[in-house]
Write a protein that holds these residues in place. Structure first.
Motif, PDB file in Angstrom:
ATOM      1  N   ASP A  81      61.650  81.087  45.067  1.00  0.00           N
ATOM      2  CA  ASP A  81      60.805  79.892  44.999  1.00  0.00           C
ATOM      3  C   ASP A  81      59.997  79.803  43.702  1.00  0.00           C
ATOM      4  OD1 ASP A  81      61.601  79.040  47.596  1.00  0.00           O
ATOM      5  OD2 ASP A  81      60.117  80.401  48.505  1.00  0.00           O
ATOM      6  N   ASN A 101      58.683  75.061  46.841  1.00  0.00           N
ATOM      7  CA  ASN A 101      59.725  74.956  47.863  1.00  0.00           C
ATOM      8  C   ASN A 101      59.608  73.565  48.462  1.00  0.00           C
ATOM      9  OD1 ASN A 101      61.170  75.043  50.410  1.00  0.00           O
ATOM     10  ND2 ASN A 101      61.204  77.292  50.202  1.00  0.00           N
ATOM     11  N   ASP A 159      60.851  72.324  50.925  1.00  0.00           N
ATOM     12  CA  ASP A 159      60.818  72.285  52.388  1.00  0.00           C
ATOM     13  C   ASP A 159      59.622  73.027  52.971  1.00  0.00           C
ATOM     14  OD1 ASP A 159      63.279  70.895  52.463  1.00  0.00           O
ATOM     15  OD2 ASP A 159      64.370  72.784  52.218  1.00  0.00           O
ATOM     16  N   ASN A 160      58.806  73.609  52.108  1.00  0.00           N
ATOM     17  CA  ASN A 160      57.649  74.373  52.592  1.00  0.00           C
ATOM     18  C   ASN A 160      56.456  74.105  51.683  1.00  0.00           C
ATOM     19  OD1 ASN A 160      55.760  76.369  53.339  1.00  0.00           O
ATOM     20  ND2 ASN A 160      57.384  77.769  53.991  1.00  0.00           N
ATOM     21  N   ASP A 168      53.386  74.956  52.081  1.00  0.00           N
ATOM     22  CA  ASP A 168      52.468  76.090  51.948  1.00  0.00           C
ATOM     23  C   ASP A 168      52.847  76.955  50.749  1.00  0.00           C
ATOM     24  OD1 ASP A 168      51.064  75.265  54.154  1.00  0.00           O
ATOM     25  OD2 ASP A 168      52.190  76.520  55.564  1.00  0.00           O
ATOM     26  N   ILE A 169      54.150  77.148  50.573  1.00  0.00           N
ATOM     27  CA  ILE A 169      54.591  77.935  49.418  1.00  0.00           C
ATOM     28  C   ILE A 169      54.226  77.218  48.131  1.00  0.00           C
ATOM     29  CG2 ILE A 169      56.619  78.785  48.170  1.00  0.00           C
ATOM     30  CD1 ILE A 169      57.909  79.367  50.870  1.00  0.00           C
ATOM     31  N   SER A 170      54.421  75.933  48.111  1.00  0.00           N
ATOM     32  CA  SER A 170      54.150  75.160  46.892  1.00  0.00           C
ATOM     33  C   SER A 170      52.666  75.164  46.537  1.00  0.00           C
ATOM     34  CB  SER A 170      54.632  73.723  47.077  1.00  0.00           C
ATOM     35  OG  SER A 170      56.023  73.700  47.348  1.00  0.00           O
TER      36      SER A 170
END
Length: 435
Positions: free
Chosen positions: A232, A293, A295-296, A298-300
């Motif tokens: 990521d 990411n 699709d996520n 939180d990661i971003s």
């Protein structure tokens, strides 16, 4: 015959031109006939006006005398030349003898001086050899100072300015702007990260570019991170042109002009955007790395230094030739020392700079930023890096004391095939050797 008739006859005879000597006798007889009373006296008078007979001996004498004179002059001249030639030949022989003697003396003097220099050099080498190199630690990493020891069995190798600019160790900051011709040499070499990686490395867009050396190291690092279970990563920023940096600087100054003016406005602008020519992004060796990411969320949104992927990157980037460029107090780690007084950057930036594996290893082991590393190499221009008692890298700084040339010769050990030479922007070339 009266006097007038005699005169007429005489005038006619005076116009007569004899064709040979006997004609003069005829003409003389006529004079005797015309003047019988004058006799021999008249004859002598007229003969004095006539051409005289030439005696054959007299004629020969007139011819032979000049010839004799010329012959005598020729003989004397030839004899003089022979004598002169003999003297000149003798002088030449003397000159050659003196020259040979002088040359022999000079050669003897040079041979003596050479023998003395050779003896002095031999003594110097023997003294140097007698001083043993420092012994590295048997375990772990160790950096050994070899200042005063030459590179072993080295030979000069030519390196181009383009390579010296792009091999990673050029320092750029507010005090050391990039050379004026830097962009001209580096821009043609830039590569699109997204395009070259075939989309395997996430980028903001395909205009994010970097120099080839940094791209190769980045690809390997991202691939190894994936093997370790981390991903990521996204490259948000790469190379900037001088025009792009100027636009960013002017836009920030315009924005801040609502609060500040004059020198204060300029200083406040510098705190947020580097002055054109002094930005790390203009080197083509620096990258802003974050997480993303699609699709996520939180990661971003996660801070790089607080995520597992980010921690792996910070802990391992030096193995691939990267360093975290702008550490400040408690960032990126909680106990990080503030180095903003050296780098000139006091805000949180996620910038990783490519410097090459050998230099990155030294900077990691000594906790150096790039400015500290360059100063360290100026003070200790020859070091060796050992792992478990085995030499891994050798670094050697060659001071120039002048402007960088189109090509430069660097010393390289004959036993080493892999090396990289880099201009440090402080009138020196640092070469890293991989043993």
């Amino acid at each position: 015959m009266d006097d007038r008739e005699k005169k007429d006859v005489l005038n006619k005879d005076m116009q007569y031109k004899p064709s040979k000597v006997t004609d003069y006798e005829t003409l003389a007889a006529k004079y005797d006939y015309l003047q019988p009373n004058k006799g021999s006296a008249a004859k002598l008078e007229i003969q004095s006006e006539l051409p005289q007979k030439t005696d054959s001996k007299t004629a020969y004498r007139k011819v032979l005398i000049p010839v004799a004179i010329v012959t005598l002059v020729f003989i004397l001249a030839t004899a003089g030349l022979a004598i002169l030639s003999s003297m000149t030949g003798q002088n030449q022989a003397n000159w050659l003898e003196n020259e040979n003697k002088r040359i022999a003396e000079e050669n003897q003097k040079m041979e003596t001086e050479y023998a003395q220099q050779l003896a002095a050099l031999k003594t110097e080498i023997e003294e140097m050899v007698s001083v043993e190199r420092p012994t590295p630690a048997a375990e772990g990493w160790d950096i050994v100072d070899l200042t005063g020891f030459p590179l072993e069995f080295s030979e000069p190798t030519s390196v181009s300015k383009a390579d010296l600019y792009t091999n990673g160790l050029i320092v750029v900051n507010a005090l050391n702007p990039l050379p004026e011709d830097y962009q001209a040499f580096t821009e043609p070499q830039l590569l699109s990260i997204g395009k070259e990686s075939g989309g395997k490395i996430q980028v903001k867009d395909y205009n994010v570019k970097v120099l080839p050396e940094a791209l190769s190291a980045l690809q390997k690092m991202i691939a190894d991170a994936a093997l370790a279970g981390h991903g990521d990563y996204i490259i948000r920023e790469g190379w900037r042109s001088n025009a792009d940096q100027t636009l960013l600087f002017e836009n920030m100054r315009t924005k801040l002009s609502e609060k500040y003016s004059g020198d204060i406005l300029f200083e406040k602008t510098k705190e947020r955007v580097n002055v054109p020519g002094t930005s790390e992004y203009q080197s083509g060796l620096s990258l802003e790395i974050g997480l993303y990411n699609k699709d996520n969320a939180d990661i971003s949104k996660a801070a790089l230094n607080e995520s597992e992927a980010g921690k792996w990157l910070l802990d391992n980037c030096w193995k691939y030739g990267f360093v975290f460029r702008f550490p400040i107090e408690d960032y990126p780690y909680p106990e990080t020392l503030d180095k903003s007084n050296l780098t000139g950057v006091s805000i949180r930036l996620r910038v990783f700079r490519y410097v090459g594996v050998a230099a990155a290893t030294v900077m990691h082991l000594k906790n150096f930023v790039l400015e500290e590393f360059i100063n360290y190499m100026i003070e200790t221009p020859h070091i060796a890096v050992y792992e478990n008692g085995v030499i891994k890298y050798e670094l050697f700084r060659q001071p120039l004391g002048r402007v960088l040339g189109q090509t430069e010769d660097v010393d390289k050990p004959l036993s080493v095939s892999e090396f990289e030479s880099s201009y440090d922007n402080l009138e020196g070339i640092i070469t890293s050797f991989y043993h």
